[in-house]
Design an enzyme around this catalytic site. Sequence first.
Site, short mmCIF file in Angstrom:
data_model
loop_
_atom_site.label_atom_id
_atom_site.label_comp_id
_atom_site.label_asym_id
_atom_site.label_seq_id
_atom_site.Cartn_x
_atom_site.Cartn_y
_atom_site.Cartn_z
N LYS A 157 75.50 117.99 7.40
CA LYS A 157 76.03 117.53 6.12
C LYS A 157 76.23 118.70 5.16
CE LYS A 157 75.76 113.23 7.38
NZ LYS A 157 77.01 112.46 7.69
N HIS B 205 83.63 107.29 14.87
CA HIS B 205 82.34 107.35 14.20
C HIS B 205 81.39 106.34 14.85
CE1 HIS B 205 79.94 104.99 11.23
NE2 HIS B 205 79.52 106.17 10.82
#
Length: 323
Positions: free
Chosen positions: A118, A255
């Site tokens: 991230k 995803h």
Amino acid sequence: MIPRIMQAKPEDYLTADGTNLDPFKLWDLMLTNEKPGGHGERSVAVGTIDMAIWDAVAKIEEKPLYKLLSERYGDGHPDDKVFVYAAGGYYQPGKDDTMLQKELKSYLDLGYSVVKMKIGNSLEEDQRRIEAALKVVPSGQHLAVDANGRLDLPTAIKYADMLAPYDLFWYEEPGDTLDFQLQNTLSRYYSQTMATGENLFSMQDARNLIRYGGMRPDKDYLQFDCALSYGLVEYMKTLKMLKENGWSSRRCIPHGGHQMSLNIAAGLKLGGNESYPGIFEPFGGFADDEPIEDGYVKLPQVPGIGFETKAKLMKVLRDVAAS
């Protein structure tokens, strides 16, 4: 959605010869009297039931789902293994760069070749974290970064300038998924690979991304997740739309890290599938006895999606069924 199915007559949901369920008829039943739009409010409900339907269809045919999909809707020659990358690298209180390195290296040790972390907290902090990550991964092409839609355009451009020299696997979801102008503009500043789409929940939303988002079919990736997006019936509409717009199915890496997308990836020849090692268990992940090898995973040779190959998941499902 379930009452609409249960109240229907068999001829409303069976195939013409009456030997199996028809996922397309069932999908239409679920959306009876539903108007277009509002995709976030019901797309997961339909996607969840759609997953169960396809599992049943494949089991009735006594075939793994990916083989059934390839025979019916593909070229009859499914992929025997699928590229998967390991998503992680979250911000956590007290998590320093050494802990991030240890986490990412653990994914490589499991057999993954690409890992994801991230970004989006602050440019200076993230540059330091990226450089720490690059000390344990083989190269920039083995590291992807994900901003989770946190950045406005000026900040996204600053990140693009910072990221460019590292030649990363991709720069994911820099801005809000529905901010197609931001994505389009950013593509003029960042010449390397970007990825987005996991928070778009319909073919129509996906089409708008292709029309207006500046995504490049020769280098970017699309992350639509069938479980969030009305299921496989809708996903096939999305794949058809992509083909009509010059996109290969190989540019789709869904995803979610679940077995449904893995079957779709193998049967309809997508570019791969996400994975979250140990994070969303027992629902995430793949068959217990199929290890990750050189960044790829094989599919179990059992009828259906393969839920039965995950012992901890089956315990949860049986406990729910018994309650």
